[in-house]
Design a protein around this motif. Structure first.
Motif, short mmCIF file in Angstrom:
data_model
loop_
_atom_site.label_atom_id
_atom_site.label_comp_id
_atom_site.label_asym_id
_atom_site.label_seq_id
_atom_site.Cartn_x
_atom_site.Cartn_y
_atom_site.Cartn_z
N ASP A 3 50.55 27.61 31.12
CA ASP A 3 52.38 27.78 30.02
C ASP A 3 52.53 29.58 31.14
OD1 ASP A 3 52.03 26.17 28.58
OD2 ASP A 3 51.34 27.27 27.12
N CYS A 4 53.45 28.95 31.65
CA CYS A 4 53.79 30.43 31.92
C CYS A 4 55.34 31.06 30.94
CB CYS A 4 54.61 30.79 33.16
SG CYS A 4 52.80 29.98 33.94
N HIS A 5 55.57 32.29 31.19
CA HIS A 5 57.20 32.05 30.24
C HIS A 5 57.94 33.64 30.95
CE1 HIS A 5 54.92 30.94 26.96
NE2 HIS A 5 53.59 31.95 27.72
N ASN A 7 61.05 35.96 30.24
CA ASN A 7 62.34 37.18 30.00
C ASN A 7 63.40 37.62 30.65
OD1 ASN A 7 59.78 36.68 27.71
ND2 ASN A 7 59.22 38.63 28.53
N THR A 18 64.87 33.63 26.45
CA THR A 18 63.67 33.32 26.66
C THR A 18 63.51 31.86 27.27
OG1 THR A 18 62.18 32.72 25.05
CG2 THR A 18 62.40 34.92 25.79
N THR A 20 60.12 28.99 28.30
CA THR A 20 58.73 28.05 28.62
C THR A 20 58.57 27.08 30.03
OG1 THR A 20 58.59 29.45 26.37
CG2 THR A 20 56.72 27.59 27.91
N ARG A 22 55.40 24.84 31.83
CA ARG A 22 54.09 24.58 32.17
C ARG A 22 53.65 24.68 34.14
NH1 ARG A 22 51.18 21.25 27.41
NH2 ARG A 22 51.62 23.85 26.36
N THR A 36 62.53 25.93 37.53
CA THR A 36 62.77 26.63 35.48
C THR A 36 64.38 27.79 36.29
OG1 THR A 36 60.59 25.84 35.48
CG2 THR A 36 61.89 27.43 33.45
N ILE A 82 54.16 36.19 32.40
CA ILE A 82 54.90 36.32 32.30
C ILE A 82 56.04 36.72 33.49
CG2 ILE A 82 56.34 38.17 31.05
CD1 ILE A 82 54.52 37.57 28.90
#
Length: 88
Positions: A3-5, A7, A18, A20, A22, A36, A82
């Motif tokens: 999982d990556c996020h 911001n 935010t 998220t 994968r 994304t 992140i």
């Protein structure tokens, strides 16, 4: 699977949003990031040829919204998953 996020910060440095995503074991982190960013905010690389190298070597690259807004993408390559997107 990781999982990556992402911001998203405004010019004042305030966290606005935010996202998220994968990344599968057989998937590229940077390809998943690009997809994304496009889906979440319609962002595309300012320089499609060099953005991956820039992010990999200098920890930052520029994406754009229709060449009217420019945003800096940061990733420290510390395994945190992140990413930070900051308005220029």
């Amino acid at each position: 699977m990781k999982d990556c996020h992402i911001n998203f910060y405004n010019k004042a440095g305030k966290l606005e949003e935010t996202a998220t995503f994968r990344v599968g074991e057989d998937e590229s982190l940077l390809d998943a990031l690009e997809e994304t960013l496009y889906i979440a905010a319609e962002l595309t690389p300012e320089n499609y040829r060099t953005w991956k190298r820039e992010l990999s070597t200098s920890h930052a690259t520029t994406f754009t919204y229709n060449m009217t807004e420019f945003l800096e993408i940061y990733y420290p390559w510390d395994g945190s998953g992140i990413f930070e997107v900051k308005e220029k």
